[in-house]
Design a protein around this motif. Sequence first.
Motif: not given
Length: 634
Positions: A274-279, A285-288, A357-363, A399-402
């Motif tokens: 389930s975790a793999i499917a989320s990414y 995008l990983i900040s820092g 970059h149409n980012v979908q996930v931000v960490l 920007t429609n980040v999930e």
Amino acid sequence: MLNFIKSLSRSQKRNIMLFIDAMLVPIALFFSFSLHANGEALVMMLAYLPVLPYLLIIGGALSVLMGISTIQLNAYETGAIGLTGAFSVALVIVSYLLTTAARIPITIPTHIVFGISFFIFSIISRAVLLQIVLAIYRRSSLRCRVLIYGAGTTGTQLVSALRSHEHIEPVAFVDDSKALHGLIVARLPVYSPVRIAEIAAEKRIDRVLLALPSLSLPKQAQISRRLQKMGLEVQALPSFAQLVGEEALVDKLTDVEPKLFLNRDEVATETGASAIASYQGKTVLISGAGGSIGSELCRQVMQCSPAKMVLFELSEVALYKVDMELRQIAEDTDIEIVPVLGTVTDARQVRGVLSDHNVQVVLHAAAYKHVPLVETNPLTGLANNVLGTHTLATEAAKTNVERFILISSDKAVRPTNVMGASKRLAELVVQDLASRVSAGDAPIYTMVRFGNVLGSSGSVVPLFQEQLRRGGPVTVTHPEVSRYFMTAQEAVHLVLRAGAMAKGGEVFVLDMGKPVHIEKLARQVIESAGYTVRDAKNPDGDIEIEFIGLRPGEKMTEELTLTGNLIGTTHRKIFSADEMALSEIEIASALRALRAALASNDEQAAREVALRWVEGYSNSRHEQLADATQFTPV
């Protein structure tokens, strides 16, 4: 004269030694005749002259064959003396055979005295010649005057080796053993180490050589530091094992992995489906991205096979390193890696990166986290940690980040420092944005709170290990201070799992196990490196633990929740905290006040924002300022 000596070739030096030995043969003969000829030494010498040329020719040939004439003066020791003795015996035999063949009446004792005389004269001549050459070198070039620390076997051997050196002159010993003080060892005086400064000035010492290979590295480092503070250049002699290659330990030893100091079993880090499917197949995008947590997030997200990874980082060096590492890992994959050099406080840049970059996930791991640094730079810390989080989280909604996952800290709970207060304000910002998102809509905002990461930059284990390399002491703030610890691999694995299970607005708290006493951790680090702790019970130990007092903003212990109410999740190591949030109006007021403080460069006003809006925040500096305004009657 020195230039002449240096210009001599090897064959010329050999010929000089052959000439000296040839001159010593008649001198030794005449000396032996003087002892046995009863005043007729000159007569015996004249009788010997017919065979003398033959003795010289045969002797010269033997000297060349035995290599005696090619032995360097500074290498003329036990082995060379033995060869000279064998050569002397050979000369006696040749002399006896020649005189017998020529019917010259010379007794066997006379031949024996000749051999002994030649042996003694040969050794004396080489010793004298060596001193003459050394004296020429000393007068013709600058000599480095050295003090030997350690008058044991290693020290005396070192002096023997240096005595024939062209540019180094051993001057004296110092040694910790009181029994040696005042004695002469290897023709050098031995002094107490307490007199080093005096000796260095009096004898014009240029360098101190530590001849203490059996002493532990920390103690050598301590001695070295003390001598360097006196302005002396210090060098350490390696042990015999290091010289022969058995023990290149200083270079080959590696620090013990931080996870060994957890004092508990490490959390299994197998990423669930389930975790793999989320990414998987997403743009993440990983900040820092160049930090300790950020770079580990990059590695573990890459294992989930995202389509693209955007590495957002303020530090050029950190971004370069993580980008190079990830590109090597991604060589055989289709994962696109995009390094972005920038700051989360720049709304225009953040908006462009997220949309381009149409980012979908931000960490979101970008934060200033070092407590003392943020405490002395509160405006910068609050701007980056609070306003940077607000900017990134707000632009993510546009920007429609999930999914948006904030990496938080246990220092956010009832903080006593600006860093902790800034992280709690960042949590409140994310909670506010999450409350305004309708169920089922994006983005899903969540945050994950955990304690200290073993091995991360600025954390205690690398600090202790660096202090060990310098010879100590290892510094601990307080005997009773304790902290929660996880490895970066554990924390990031659980962050990704929590981010995947989030529904929106949760404050996830990771099970960190029991808090660890920092003094106990310091002892483990010292002992794991093979050293002992120096304390009242063990005054001869290697490394001392020094208590330096709590720094501004530090707490004795950390907490993971404000209320203590934890709700279980589908993962046994991940809990959800039940905590109150601020309203939209309150968050807007806090952000407005913080921006005003930054605009006016008013540190106290910025601290007041945290004091007003962060539950449980108490600031020692603020309290000291308040106390200072109180009137105290005399």
